[in-house]
Design a protein around this motif. Structure first.
Motif, PDB file in Angstrom:
ATOM      1  N   ALA A  90      -6.440   5.644   3.644  1.00 46.35           N
ATOM      2  CA  ALA A  90      -5.728   6.807   3.105  1.00 46.35           C
ATOM      3  C   ALA A  90      -4.329   6.439   2.635  1.00 46.35           C
ATOM      4  O   ALA A  90      -3.889   6.874   1.559  1.00 46.35           O
ATOM      5  CB  ALA A  90      -5.652   7.904   4.171  1.00 46.35           C
ATOM      6  N   ASN A  91      -3.620   5.639   3.412  1.00 49.71           N
ATOM      7  CA  ASN A  91      -2.262   5.252   3.043  1.00 49.71           C
ATOM      8  C   ASN A  91      -2.245   4.336   1.827  1.00 49.71           C
ATOM      9  O   ASN A  91      -1.416   4.506   0.918  1.00 49.71           O
ATOM     10  CB  ASN A  91      -1.567   4.572   4.229  1.00 49.71           C
ATOM     11  CG  ASN A  91      -1.264   5.534   5.352  1.00 49.71           C
ATOM     12  OD1 ASN A  91      -1.097   6.732   5.128  1.00 49.71           O
ATOM     13  ND2 ASN A  91      -1.195   5.026   6.583  1.00 49.71           N
ATOM     14  N   LYS A  92      -3.142   3.351   1.788  1.00 53.07           N
ATOM     15  CA  LYS A  92      -3.204   2.429   0.658  1.00 53.07           C
ATOM     16  C   LYS A  92      -3.585   3.161  -0.620  1.00 53.07           C
ATOM     17  O   LYS A  92      -3.034   2.893  -1.702  1.00 53.07           O
ATOM     18  CB  LYS A  92      -4.204   1.310   0.943  1.00 53.07           C
ATOM     19  CG  LYS A  92      -3.739   0.299   1.971  1.00 53.07           C
ATOM     20  CD  LYS A  92      -2.580  -0.533   1.446  1.00 53.07           C
ATOM     21  CE  LYS A  92      -2.222  -1.658   2.389  1.00 53.07           C
ATOM     22  NZ  LYS A  92      -1.085  -2.470   1.890  1.00 53.07           N
ATOM     23  N   ARG A  93      -4.531   4.092  -0.525  1.00 49.13           N
ATOM     24  CA  ARG A  93      -4.959   4.870  -1.692  1.00 49.13           C
ATOM     25  C   ARG A  93      -3.813   5.713  -2.231  1.00 49.13           C
ATOM     26  O   ARG A  93      -3.559   5.732  -3.442  1.00 49.13           O
ATOM     27  CB  ARG A  93      -6.143   5.762  -1.301  1.00 49.13           C
ATOM     28  CG  ARG A  93      -6.667   6.642  -2.438  1.00 49.13           C
ATOM     29  CD  ARG A  93      -7.893   7.417  -1.980  1.00 49.13           C
ATOM     30  NE  ARG A  93      -7.603   8.287  -0.859  1.00 49.13           N
ATOM     31  CZ  ARG A  93      -8.439   8.494   0.169  1.00 49.13           C
ATOM     32  NH1 ARG A  93      -9.602   7.911   0.216  1.00 49.13           N
ATOM     33  NH2 ARG A  93      -8.099   9.303   1.144  1.00 49.13           N
ATOM     34  N   LEU A  94      -3.108   6.394  -1.342  1.00 47.41           N
ATOM     35  CA  LEU A  94      -2.000   7.240  -1.785  1.00 47.41           C
ATOM     36  C   LEU A  94      -0.885   6.413  -2.415  1.00 47.41           C
ATOM     37  O   LEU A  94      -0.315   6.807  -3.439  1.00 47.41           O
ATOM     38  CB  LEU A  94      -1.454   8.053  -0.608  1.00 47.41           C
ATOM     39  CG  LEU A  94      -0.382   9.084  -0.967  1.00 47.41           C
ATOM     40  CD1 LEU A  94      -0.883  10.074  -2.013  1.00 47.41           C
ATOM     41  CD2 LEU A  94       0.074   9.828   0.289  1.00 47.41           C
ATOM     42  N   GLU A  95      -0.578   5.269  -1.841  1.00 49.50           N
ATOM     43  CA  GLU A  95       0.433   4.386  -2.427  1.00 49.50           C
ATOM     44  C   GLU A  95       0.044   3.989  -3.846  1.00 49.50           C
ATOM     45  O   GLU A  95       0.878   4.000  -4.758  1.00 49.50           O
ATOM     46  CB  GLU A  95       0.588   3.121  -1.574  1.00 49.50           C
ATOM     47  CG  GLU A  95       1.271   3.324  -0.241  1.00 49.50           C
ATOM     48  CD  GLU A  95       1.257   2.052   0.608  1.00 49.50           C
ATOM     49  OE1 GLU A  95       0.862   0.988   0.075  1.00 49.50           O
ATOM     50  OE2 GLU A  95       1.624   2.122   1.784  1.00 49.50           O
ATOM     51  N   ASP A  96      -1.213   3.642  -4.027  1.00 45.28           N
ATOM     52  CA  ASP A  96      -1.706   3.221  -5.336  1.00 45.28           C
ATOM     53  C   ASP A  96      -1.632   4.364  -6.341  1.00 45.28           C
ATOM     54  O   ASP A  96      -1.194   4.188  -7.487  1.00 45.28           O
ATOM     55  CB  ASP A  96      -3.144   2.715  -5.196  1.00 45.28           C
ATOM     56  CG  ASP A  96      -3.670   2.061  -6.468  1.00 45.28           C
ATOM     57  OD1 ASP A  96      -2.884   1.406  -7.178  1.00 45.28           O
ATOM     58  OD2 ASP A  96      -4.874   2.210  -6.756  1.00 45.28           O
TER      59      ASP A  96
END
Length: 223
Positions: A90-96
């Motif tokens: 979830a965090n990596k996706r949102l950052e991207d």
């Protein structure tokens, strides 16, 4: 844990990912192996896997629509409990996604997602992986800020057989907490674009689109 993008069915990690999808999702929700060739090569479709000790233990697929300034989470898979895979993805996706919006001069407006409603359909097992239990997933997505769009939702089966898939809600995660409704024009445009790859859509889907077009906004409700 590594966050690795897959862009080819020839990537050895994709074989692991496809098996993971088959283990977790209902058959009608999983494209055949060879049919993934074009989606993976599409620059607008982003498929990432969580890799731990050279093993695919989770994955997410999503896309960002520049002209709508919204994203769509196609799926999130947590293959094992107790490793923090969900927060990692979830965090990596949102950052991207925030980065993708920023390079287009925007602040991300929000993200769509289809969410199973186990209170209406109870037979989804999702491979027996406890974090993938529909009750757990629904509560987690609620905590992330997703809200249910207030209209009866159906989607075309990915088998492209004209069947309607029910038992889901179309939800939206607004990036600003004060947002409590979404323009139906945006929803209709998004759904037409998202399902343009499927030529054989059920009549109930077309009726849903027509009904949406008769209203200006759809309210966001708790899930």
């Amino acid at each position: 844990m590594e966050y690795i993008r897959i862009t080819s069915i020839d990537d050895p990690l994709f074989k692991q990912l496809h098996q993971l999808m088959q283990d977790v999702f209902p058959p009608e929700e999983v494209l055949e192996f060879d049919l993934w060739k074009e989606p993976l090569e599409d620059p607008g479709i982003r498929v990432f896997v969580a890799v731990h000790n050279r093993k695919v233990i989770g994955a997410t697929e999503y896309r960002y629509y520049e002209d709508f300034n919204v994203a769509m989470t196609d799926f999130t898979i947590i293959g094992q409990a107790g490793l923090g895979i969900g927060p990692f993805l979830a965090n990596k996706r949102l950052e991207d996604l925030i980065y993708l919006a920023s390079i287009n001069g925007n602040r991300l407006y929000g993200m769509f997602a289809e969410i199973y409603d186990p209170y209406r359909v109870e037979h989804y097992e999702f491979g027996g992986v406890k974090p993938m239990n529909p009750y757990v997933r629904r509560e987690v997505l609620s905590h992330l800020g997703y809200k249910r769009l207030d209209f009866p939702y159906v989607h075309p089966s990915w088998n492209n057989d004209g069947e309607a898939v029910t038992g889901l809600d179309l939800c939206f995660l607004p990036m600003e907490a004060r947002v409590n409704e979404v323009q139906t024009e945006l929803i209709v445009k998004f759904l037409r674009r998202y399902y343009s790859v499927l030529s054989n859509k059920p009549e109930s889907w077309h009726a849903m689109i027509e009904n949406l077009g008769a209203n200006d906004k759809a309210t966001l409700l708790p899930i």
